[in-house]
Design a protein around this motif. Structure first.
Motif, PDB file in Angstrom:
ATOM      1  N   SER A   1       0.847  -1.193   0.000  1.00  0.00           N
ATOM      2  CA  SER A   1       0.000   0.000   0.000  1.00  0.00           C
ATOM      3  C   SER A   1       0.879   1.238   0.000  1.00  0.00           C
ATOM      4  O   SER A   1       1.984   1.226   0.549  1.00  0.00           O
ATOM      5  N   CYS A   2       0.371   2.304  -0.602  1.00  0.00           N
ATOM      6  CA  CYS A   2       1.058   3.593  -0.581  1.00  0.00           C
ATOM      7  C   CYS A   2       0.019   4.671  -0.323  1.00  0.00           C
ATOM      8  O   CYS A   2      -0.861   4.899  -1.167  1.00  0.00           O
ATOM      9  N   ALA A   3       0.118   5.288   0.830  1.00  0.00           N
ATOM     10  CA  ALA A   3      -0.795   6.371   1.197  1.00  0.00           C
ATOM     11  C   ALA A   3      -0.169   7.707   0.817  1.00  0.00           C
ATOM     12  O   ALA A   3       0.967   8.005   1.209  1.00  0.00           O
ATOM     13  N   ALA A   4      -0.914   8.502   0.065  1.00  0.00           N
ATOM     14  CA  ALA A   4      -0.415   9.786  -0.427  1.00  0.00           C
ATOM     15  C   ALA A   4      -1.087  10.941   0.294  1.00  0.00           C
ATOM     16  O   ALA A   4      -2.275  10.870   0.624  1.00  0.00           O
ATOM     17  N   SER A   5      -0.341  11.990   0.512  1.00  0.00           N
ATOM     18  CA  SER A   5      -0.894  13.228   1.059  1.00  0.00           C
ATOM     19  C   SER A   5      -0.181  14.404   0.405  1.00  0.00           C
ATOM     20  O   SER A   5       0.917  14.260  -0.131  1.00  0.00           O
ATOM     21  N   GLY A   6      -0.852  15.549   0.430  1.00  0.00           N
ATOM     22  CA  GLY A   6      -0.251  16.750  -0.133  1.00  0.00           C
ATOM     23  C   GLY A   6      -0.418  16.879  -1.633  1.00  0.00           C
ATOM     24  O   GLY A   6       0.168  17.783  -2.235  1.00  0.00           O
ATOM     25  N   ILE A   7      -1.206  15.981  -2.251  1.00  0.00           N
ATOM     26  CA  ILE A   7      -1.468  16.058  -3.683  1.00  0.00           C
ATOM     27  C   ILE A   7      -2.952  15.868  -3.921  1.00  0.00           C
ATOM     28  O   ILE A   7      -3.661  15.327  -3.055  1.00  0.00           O
ATOM     29  N   ILE A   8      -3.404  16.310  -5.093  1.00  0.00           N
ATOM     30  CA  ILE A   8      -4.781  15.995  -5.493  1.00  0.00           C
ATOM     31  C   ILE A   8      -4.706  14.625  -6.135  1.00  0.00           C
ATOM     32  O   ILE A   8      -4.491  14.491  -7.349  1.00  0.00           O
ATOM     33  N   PHE A   9      -4.843  13.616  -5.286  1.00  0.00           N
ATOM     34  CA  PHE A   9      -4.501  12.244  -5.649  1.00  0.00           C
ATOM     35  C   PHE A   9      -5.212  11.788  -6.921  1.00  0.00           C
ATOM     36  O   PHE A   9      -4.591  11.181  -7.799  1.00  0.00           O
ATOM     37  N   ARG A  10      -6.496  12.088  -7.032  1.00  0.00           N
ATOM     38  CA  ARG A  10      -7.277  11.485  -8.112  1.00  0.00           C
ATOM     39  C   ARG A  10      -6.835  11.996  -9.486  1.00  0.00           C
ATOM     40  O   ARG A  10      -7.177  11.379 -10.495  1.00  0.00           O
ATOM     41  N   PHE A  11      -6.087  13.079  -9.545  1.00  0.00           N
ATOM     42  CA  PHE A  11      -5.658  13.628 -10.826  1.00  0.00           C
ATOM     43  C   PHE A  11      -4.318  13.074 -11.290  1.00  0.00           C
ATOM     44  O   PHE A  11      -3.889  13.352 -12.408  1.00  0.00           O
ATOM     45  N   ASN A  12      -3.646  12.308 -10.430  1.00  0.00           N
ATOM     46  CA  ASN A  12      -2.271  11.928 -10.716  1.00  0.00           C
ATOM     47  C   ASN A  12      -2.092  10.459 -11.028  1.00  0.00           C
ATOM     48  O   ASN A  12      -2.678   9.595 -10.362  1.00  0.00           O
ATOM     49  N   ALA A  13      -1.245  10.187 -12.029  1.00  0.00           N
ATOM     50  CA  ALA A  13      -0.780   8.827 -12.243  1.00  0.00           C
ATOM     51  C   ALA A  13       0.133   8.442 -11.088  1.00  0.00           C
ATOM     52  O   ALA A  13       0.878   9.273 -10.562  1.00  0.00           O
ATOM     53  N   MET A  14       0.061   7.183 -10.712  1.00  0.00           N
ATOM     54  CA  MET A  14       0.892   6.667  -9.615  1.00  0.00           C
ATOM     55  C   MET A  14       1.679   5.469 -10.116  1.00  0.00           C
ATOM     56  O   MET A  14       1.174   4.674 -10.924  1.00  0.00           O
ATOM     57  N   ASN A  15       2.889   5.341  -9.628  1.00  0.00           N
ATOM     58  CA  ASN A  15       3.789   4.279 -10.074  1.00  0.00           C
ATOM     59  C   ASN A  15       4.343   3.485  -8.899  1.00  0.00           C
ATOM     60  O   ASN A  15       4.514   4.027  -7.811  1.00  0.00           O
ATOM     61  N   TRP A  16       4.644   2.232  -9.180  1.00  0.00           N
ATOM     62  CA  TRP A  16       5.454   1.408  -8.284  1.00  0.00           C
ATOM     63  C   TRP A  16       6.757   1.079  -9.009  1.00  0.00           C
ATOM     64  O   TRP A  16       6.734   0.644 -10.171  1.00  0.00           O
ATOM     65  N   TYR A  17       7.867   1.312  -8.325  1.00  0.00           N
ATOM     66  CA  TYR A  17       9.190   0.944  -8.804  1.00  0.00           C
ATOM     67  C   TYR A  17       9.781  -0.066  -7.825  1.00  0.00           C
ATOM     68  O   TYR A  17       9.318  -0.204  -6.690  1.00  0.00           O
ATOM     69  N   ARG A  18      10.853  -0.734  -8.253  1.00  0.00           N
ATOM     70  CA  ARG A  18      11.613  -1.569  -7.351  1.00  0.00           C
ATOM     71  C   ARG A  18      13.098  -1.444  -7.667  1.00  0.00           C
ATOM     72  O   ARG A  18      13.471  -1.110  -8.789  1.00  0.00           O
ATOM     73  N   GLN A  19      13.901  -1.740  -6.659  1.00  0.00           N
ATOM     74  CA  GLN A  19      15.350  -1.612  -6.815  1.00  0.00           C
ATOM     75  C   GLN A  19      16.061  -2.656  -5.986  1.00  0.00           C
ATOM     76  O   GLN A  19      15.700  -2.893  -4.821  1.00  0.00           O
ATOM     77  N   THR A  20      17.073  -3.281  -6.608  1.00  0.00           N
ATOM     78  CA  THR A  20      17.961  -4.193  -5.900  1.00  0.00           C
ATOM     79  C   THR A  20      19.347  -3.572  -5.880  1.00  0.00           C
ATOM     80  O   THR A  20      19.678  -2.732  -6.723  1.00  0.00           O
ATOM     81  N   PRO A  21      20.180  -3.984  -4.929  1.00  0.00           N
ATOM     82  CA  PRO A  21      21.513  -3.374  -4.798  1.00  0.00           C
ATOM     83  C   PRO A  21      22.310  -3.457  -6.094  1.00  0.00           C
ATOM     84  O   PRO A  21      22.359  -4.506  -6.742  1.00  0.00           O
ATOM     85  N   GLY A  22      22.899  -2.347  -6.477  1.00  0.00           N
ATOM     86  CA  GLY A  22      23.747  -2.316  -7.658  1.00  0.00           C
ATOM     87  C   GLY A  22      22.999  -2.165  -8.971  1.00  0.00           C
ATOM     88  O   GLY A  22      23.632  -2.119 -10.035  1.00  0.00           O
ATOM     89  N   LYS A  23      21.683  -2.079  -8.895  1.00  0.00           N
ATOM     90  CA  LYS A  23      20.888  -1.943 -10.123  1.00  0.00           C
ATOM     91  C   LYS A  23      20.080  -0.654 -10.097  1.00  0.00           C
ATOM     92  O   LYS A  23      19.791  -0.107  -9.031  1.00  0.00           O
TER      93      LYS A  23
END
Length: 115
Positions: free
Chosen positions: A21-43
């Protein structure tokens, strides 16, 4: 002030499921695209999934058919349902939105897939 706060990571066995889950604040959430990223060490950070304001979605080829991104505009929250998890899904997962040329990130949540 934009804040993105992820939760839901943890240790899971191969083939298992987790929901981030990702809870957002400080933005007009419904107007914005949202992304999930991931990262492993060294990449570099890898884009996993996107959900647009109207609800359409995109996925990285590596997670298609296993991960589902969704949003609840009433709760200002975006989710990532991860099924059939594999060891190669192990990473720190970050929530992101881009507004006015600025990239906003959460603190990240660790997902570890291991037996």
């Amino acid at each position: 002030q934009v804040q993105l706060v992820e939760s839901g990571g943890g240790l899971v066995q191969p083939g298992g499921s987790l929901r981030l889950s990702c809870a957002a604040s400080g933005i007009i959430f419904r107007f914005n695209a949202m992304n999930w990223y991931r990262q492993t060490p060294g990449k570099e950070r890898e884009l996993v999934a996107t959900i647009y304001s109207q609800g359409s979605t995109n996925y990285a080829d590596s997670v298609k058919g296993r991960f589902t991104i969704s949003r609840d505009n009433a709760k200002n929250t975006v989710y990532l349902q991860m099924n059939s998890l594999k060891p190669e899904d192990t990473a720190v997962y970050y929530c992101n939105c881009n507004i006015g040329g600025y990239r906003f990130w959460g603190q990240g949540t660790q997902v570890t897939v291991s037996s």
